[in-house]
Design a protein around this motif. Structure first.
Motif, short mmCIF file in Angstrom:
data_model
loop_
_atom_site.label_atom_id
_atom_site.label_comp_id
_atom_site.label_asym_id
_atom_site.label_seq_id
_atom_site.Cartn_x
_atom_site.Cartn_y
_atom_site.Cartn_z
N UNK A 203 0.59 -1.20 -0.53
CA UNK A 203 0.19 -0.31 -0.21
C UNK A 203 0.94 1.46 -0.22
N UNK A 204 0.33 2.35 -0.25
CA UNK A 204 0.84 3.93 -0.31
C UNK A 204 0.44 4.60 1.36
N UNK A 205 1.32 4.93 1.88
CA UNK A 205 1.85 6.02 3.71
C UNK A 205 1.23 6.97 2.98
N UNK A 206 0.14 7.50 3.71
CA UNK A 206 0.18 8.89 3.87
C UNK A 206 0.35 9.49 5.12
N UNK A 207 0.79 10.70 4.80
CA UNK A 207 1.08 11.73 6.14
C UNK A 207 1.05 12.95 6.23
N UNK A 208 0.96 13.70 7.01
CA UNK A 208 0.21 14.87 6.92
C UNK A 208 0.88 15.65 7.57
N UNK A 209 1.57 17.10 7.41
CA UNK A 209 1.90 18.57 9.02
C UNK A 209 0.99 19.31 9.48
N UNK A 210 -0.24 18.87 8.51
CA UNK A 210 -1.53 19.93 8.12
C UNK A 210 -1.45 20.68 7.50
N UNK A 211 -0.46 20.80 6.81
CA UNK A 211 0.09 22.55 5.31
C UNK A 211 0.70 21.30 4.30
N UNK A 212 1.16 20.14 4.51
CA UNK A 212 1.65 19.61 2.70
C UNK A 212 1.18 17.54 3.33
N UNK A 213 1.21 17.35 2.41
CA UNK A 213 0.43 15.33 2.36
C UNK A 213 1.17 15.11 2.02
N UNK A 214 2.03 14.01 2.48
CA UNK A 214 3.14 12.80 1.49
C UNK A 214 2.52 11.55 1.93
N UNK A 215 2.74 11.00 0.47
CA UNK A 215 2.70 10.13 -0.22
C UNK A 215 3.86 9.33 -0.42
N UNK A 216 4.03 7.83 0.28
CA UNK A 216 5.04 6.57 0.52
C UNK A 216 4.57 5.86 0.07
N UNK A 217 5.18 5.06 -0.78
CA UNK A 217 5.39 3.58 -1.76
C UNK A 217 6.75 2.29 -1.65
N UNK A 218 6.80 1.35 -1.38
CA UNK A 218 7.97 1.10 -1.30
C UNK A 218 7.70 -0.77 -1.16
N UNK A 219 9.00 -1.45 -2.06
CA UNK A 219 9.08 -2.34 -1.55
C UNK A 219 9.88 -2.98 -1.34
N UNK A 220 10.91 -2.36 -0.96
CA UNK A 220 11.92 -2.38 0.32
C UNK A 220 13.12 -2.26 -0.51
N UNK A 221 13.71 -2.53 -1.86
CA UNK A 221 14.41 -2.33 -2.74
C UNK A 221 14.30 -1.29 -3.30
N UNK A 222 13.29 0.04 -2.74
CA UNK A 222 13.22 1.47 -3.68
C UNK A 222 12.13 1.55 -3.25
N UNK A 223 12.03 3.41 -3.00
CA UNK A 223 10.77 4.08 -2.01
C UNK A 223 10.53 5.64 -2.68
N UNK A 224 9.24 5.77 -3.40
CA UNK A 224 9.47 6.57 -4.14
C UNK A 224 7.96 7.60 -2.98
N UNK A 225 8.95 9.24 -2.76
CA UNK A 225 7.71 9.51 -1.98
C UNK A 225 7.85 10.91 -3.08
#
Length: 371
Positions: free
Chosen positions: A156-178
């Motif tokens: 899945x894609x992890x979602x995080x936020x500091x209230x002003x920005x949203x960050x999406x993260x995807x990884x399979x353990x060998x590469x990571x996209x943010x």
């Protein structure tokens, strides 16, 4: 229930909800879409219990309200194969009749009372996210997830936020996209937390449903699910359980590294060429940076060798790193070919870190040189 519907618009709505209905299921009731007609209009719904959607249908004239279940496969075939401009749909609770100018179909119906509820968006507090940004967040991270891993959270894609920005993260353990971008808070919404991991399948469904023309999209987090509301549709999905990797540690704050600017289009072409001689057993391509040139070299015993060069604006000390060209290509595919990206390199044994000027980062682990 009686309505007259524009076939093309009904087909468009059906195409949007149908992916949420399972083709096979031990619960046969789920292999239907639900048509809910009120005096205000018609709504199509579908769910597989893990995700679901409500979609408002345009071009409907309501003669009598009601609810009916329609078999996804048969209903879809009727809409696609018919050439009629409009359909009259009537149901008496036992049979549903579809009448066009030159066609007529009668289908038995299941009990709509047995259909599970499909969540609606009733939140007063939520996040406003530009539709284009949400689609870009998904497109630039989804490919890096891993649905085959025993580590459930990597699917899945992890979602995080500091209230002003949203960050999406995807990884399979060998590469990571943010990917990150700005959002607005309305009220006091529940924040994206450590457990906000949206399944890859649901993310793909959201990307297909959201349109660039939707303007702002509302997103709300509940205890174990996420709701997304567009001007026409409401989607929900259950969240994944599991521990997501500490992704911030993957983006090192390092000194003494070399930052190399690369033109996306020519770089992507060079990577594709070098990858021609790779195989499942020998995936590595050597990327050598130095003297104003990037040299890519691939070699597979039973396939052959490749040697590709392209000019770059880097004349520092020569650095060679072995990468899987598929992983590099995946990153470049989601970028504008006319833009540039920056590669941060330390040596051949440290992670390759790619970044762009619009909040996108990508980390790839190197392969052993002898590959």
């Amino acid at each position: 229930m009686k309505i007259v519907a524009n076939r093309e618009k009904l087909l468009q709505a059906f195409a949007a909800v149908a992916p949420a209905a399972p083709a096979r299921s031990p619960k046969a009731i789920l292999q239907n879409v639900k048509l809910d007609v009120t005096s205000d209009g018609a709504t199509l719904m579908a769910t597989d219990l893990e995700q679901g959607i409500r979609y408002a249908v345009d071009g409907v004239e309501v003669e009598a309200p009601g609810v009916v279940l329609l078999r996804t496969d048969k209903f879809g075939s009727i809409l696609r194969e018919s050439t009629d401009e409009a359909f009259r749909i009537e149901s008496d609770g036992q049979t549903t009749t579809f009448k066009g100018e030159r066609s007529k179909f009668n289908l038995p119906v299941a009990n709509p009372g047995e259909y599970p509820p499909v969540a609606s968006f009733d939140e007063s507090s939520y996040f406003d996210i530009p539709a284009r940004l949400l689609k870009e967040l998904i497109r630039r991270t989804l490919y890096a997830t891993d649905n085959e891993s025993s580590r459930y959270a990597l699917g899945g894609v992890k979602l995080e936020s500091d209230g002003q920005n949203i960050t999406a993260i995807g990884t399979d353990g060998r590469r990571l996209a943010k990917m990150e971008g700005p959002i607005n808070k309305v009220g006091d919404p529940t924040s994206f937390g450590e457990a906000t991991i949206v399944p890859s399948k649901a993310m793909s469904f959201i990307e297909r449903t959201v349109s660039d023309d939707d303007g702002e999209v509302q997103v709300a987090v509940r205890q174990n699910e996420v709701l997304v509301k567009t001007p026409r549709a409401t989607l929900y999905t259950r969240l994944l359980e599991g521990r997501f990797p500490g992704w911030r540690d993957v983006f090192p704050q390092r000194s003494g590294s070399s930052k190399i600017e690369l033109p996306v289009g020519p770089f992507a072409a060079a990577v594709r060429q070098a990858a021609i001689v790779t195989s499942d057993e020998s995936r590595g391509v050597n990327f050598t940076f130095g003297d104003g040139t990037l040299t890519l070299a691939g070699k597979t015993a039973d396939v052959g060798q490749s040697h590709v060069e392209m000019p770059i604006g880097y004349s520092g000390e020569s650095i060679t790193i072995t990468l899987d060209p598929r992983f590099v290509s995946d990153f470049l595919k989601v970028l504008d070919a006319e833009k540039t990206c920056t590669l941060d390199l330390v040596d051949g044994d440290s992670a390759a870190v790619f970044t762009t000027d619009d909040g996108y980062g990508y980390v790839v682990m190197p392969l052993a040189r002898d590959r």
